[in-house]
Design a protein around this motif. Structure first.
Motif, mmCIF file in Angstrom:
data_model
loop_
_atom_site.group_PDB
_atom_site.id
_atom_site.type_symbol
_atom_site.label_atom_id
_atom_site.label_comp_id
_atom_site.label_asym_id
_atom_site.label_seq_id
_atom_site.Cartn_x
_atom_site.Cartn_y
_atom_site.Cartn_z
ATOM 1 N N TYR A 54 33.197 37.692 36.677
ATOM 2 C CA TYR A 54 34.221 36.931 35.965
ATOM 3 C C TYR A 54 34.169 37.235 34.487
ATOM 4 N N LEU A 55 35.174 36.730 33.773
ATOM 5 C CA LEU A 55 35.212 36.891 32.331
ATOM 6 C C LEU A 55 35.491 35.542 31.692
ATOM 7 N N GLU A 56 35.148 35.455 30.439
ATOM 8 C CA GLU A 56 35.420 34.250 29.665
ATOM 9 C C GLU A 56 36.283 34.643 28.474
ATOM 10 N N LEU A 57 37.391 33.931 28.313
ATOM 11 C CA LEU A 57 38.257 34.161 27.162
ATOM 12 C C LEU A 57 37.744 33.359 25.979
ATOM 13 N N GLN A 58 38.183 33.712 24.779
ATOM 14 C CA GLN A 58 37.728 33.010 23.587
ATOM 15 C C GLN A 58 38.078 31.532 23.602
ATOM 16 N N ASP A 59 39.130 31.152 24.331
ATOM 17 C CA ASP A 59 39.495 29.737 24.404
ATOM 18 C C ASP A 59 38.634 28.964 25.401
ATOM 19 N N GLY A 60 37.664 29.650 26.053
ATOM 20 C CA GLY A 60 36.744 29.001 26.981
ATOM 21 C C GLY A 60 37.145 29.102 28.444
ATOM 22 N N ARG A 61 38.342 29.555 28.721
ATOM 23 C CA ARG A 61 38.776 29.678 30.108
ATOM 24 C C ARG A 61 37.993 30.783 30.797
ATOM 25 N N THR A 62 37.555 30.524 32.035
ATOM 26 C CA THR A 62 36.881 31.548 32.824
ATOM 27 C C THR A 62 37.819 32.010 33.935
ATOM 28 N N ILE A 63 37.771 33.312 34.205
ATOM 29 C CA ILE A 63 38.653 33.921 35.194
ATOM 30 C C ILE A 63 37.826 34.838 36.081
ATOM 31 N N VAL A 64 37.859 34.581 37.377
ATOM 32 C CA VAL A 64 37.159 35.417 38.346
ATOM 33 C C VAL A 64 37.957 36.708 38.517
ATOM 34 N N GLU A 65 37.264 37.841 38.436
ATOM 35 C CA GLU A 65 37.933 39.149 38.466
ATOM 36 C C GLU A 65 38.796 39.334 39.706
ATOM 37 N N LYS A 66 38.347 38.866 40.856
ATOM 38 C CA LYS A 66 39.116 39.100 42.079
ATOM 39 C C LYS A 66 40.421 38.306 42.125
ATOM 40 N N THR A 67 40.626 37.331 41.219
ATOM 41 C CA THR A 67 41.894 36.592 41.180
ATOM 42 C C THR A 67 42.933 37.296 40.320
ATOM 43 N N ILE A 68 42.528 38.326 39.579
ATOM 44 C CA ILE A 68 43.450 39.066 38.716
ATOM 45 C C ILE A 68 44.243 40.043 39.573
ATOM 46 N N ILE A 69 45.573 39.941 39.499
ATOM 47 C CA ILE A 69 46.391 40.897 40.253
ATOM 48 C C ILE A 69 47.045 41.922 39.342
ATOM 49 N N ALA A 70 47.100 41.622 38.034
ATOM 50 C CA ALA A 70 47.672 42.584 37.097
ATOM 51 C C ALA A 70 47.118 42.343 35.705
ATOM 52 N N ILE A 71 46.903 43.430 34.986
ATOM 53 C CA ILE A 71 46.495 43.379 33.582
ATOM 54 C C ILE A 71 47.423 44.306 32.818
ATOM 55 N N ASN A 72 48.153 43.733 31.888
ATOM 56 C CA ASN A 72 49.037 44.502 31.012
ATOM 57 C C ASN A 72 49.819 45.575 31.770
ATOM 58 N N GLY A 73 50.399 45.185 32.901
ATOM 59 C CA GLY A 73 51.259 46.087 33.658
ATOM 60 C C GLY A 73 50.580 46.968 34.689
ATOM 61 N N VAL A 74 49.266 46.871 34.832
ATOM 62 C CA VAL A 74 48.533 47.613 35.863
ATOM 63 C C VAL A 74 48.227 46.636 36.986
ATOM 64 N N PHE A 75 48.678 46.959 38.210
ATOM 65 C CA PHE A 75 48.574 46.049 39.340
ATOM 66 C C PHE A 75 47.546 46.510 40.366
ATOM 67 N N ARG A 76 47.020 45.534 41.126
ATOM 68 C CA ARG A 76 46.235 45.867 42.310
ATOM 69 C C ARG A 76 47.193 46.494 43.313
ATOM 70 N N PRO A 77 46.716 47.421 44.165
ATOM 71 C CA PRO A 77 47.593 48.075 45.131
ATOM 72 C C PRO A 77 48.364 47.110 46.028
ATOM 73 N N ALA A 78 47.747 46.013 46.431
ATOM 74 C CA ALA A 78 48.421 45.059 47.317
ATOM 75 C C ALA A 78 49.620 44.390 46.676
ATOM 76 N N TYR A 79 49.692 44.403 45.349
ATOM 77 C CA TYR A 79 50.789 43.746 44.630
ATOM 78 C C TYR A 79 51.736 44.747 43.969
ATOM 79 N N ALA A 80 51.595 46.005 44.254
ATOM 80 C CA ALA A 80 52.391 47.039 43.578
ATOM 81 C C ALA A 80 53.892 46.888 43.824
ATOM 82 N N GLY A 81 54.283 46.344 44.947
ATOM 83 C CA GLY A 81 55.689 46.223 45.264
ATOM 84 C C GLY A 81 56.291 44.879 44.922
ATOM 85 N N CYS A 82 55.544 44.008 44.287
ATOM 86 C CA CYS A 82 56.035 42.659 43.958
ATOM 87 C C CYS A 82 57.172 42.706 42.958
#
Length: 82
Positions: A54-82
């Protein structure tokens, strides 16, 4: 047709996350946590060796990596057609 950049099938977002953290650049993400939501900010810390990386943002929010489906326009393969 809408074309999207996608990760390789066995690739994770870790390299991208580390790059954004090292540059101190703002990361914009789409998450899938009981539905789609957005998150953005500067990465404070990354915990890649945790059983659920996981990662922690400066505002304190934590995000588990496997919940991320896209970062700045780069998608996981399962979501490429969304």
């Amino acid at each position: 047709m809408d074309l999207r950049t996608t990760l390789s099938v066995n690739e994770s977002f870790m390299e991208i996350l580390v790059d954004y953290k090292n540059r101190g650049a703002k990361v914009e993400m789409i998450l899938d946590i009981n539905g789609l939501e957005r998150a953005e900010g500067i990465i404070k810390q990354i915990y890649p060796d945790d059983p659920n990386p996981y990662l922690e943002l400066q505002d304190g929010r934590t995000i588990v990596e496997k919940t991320i489906i896209a970062i700045n326009g780069v998608f996981r393969p399962a979501y490429a057609g969304c």
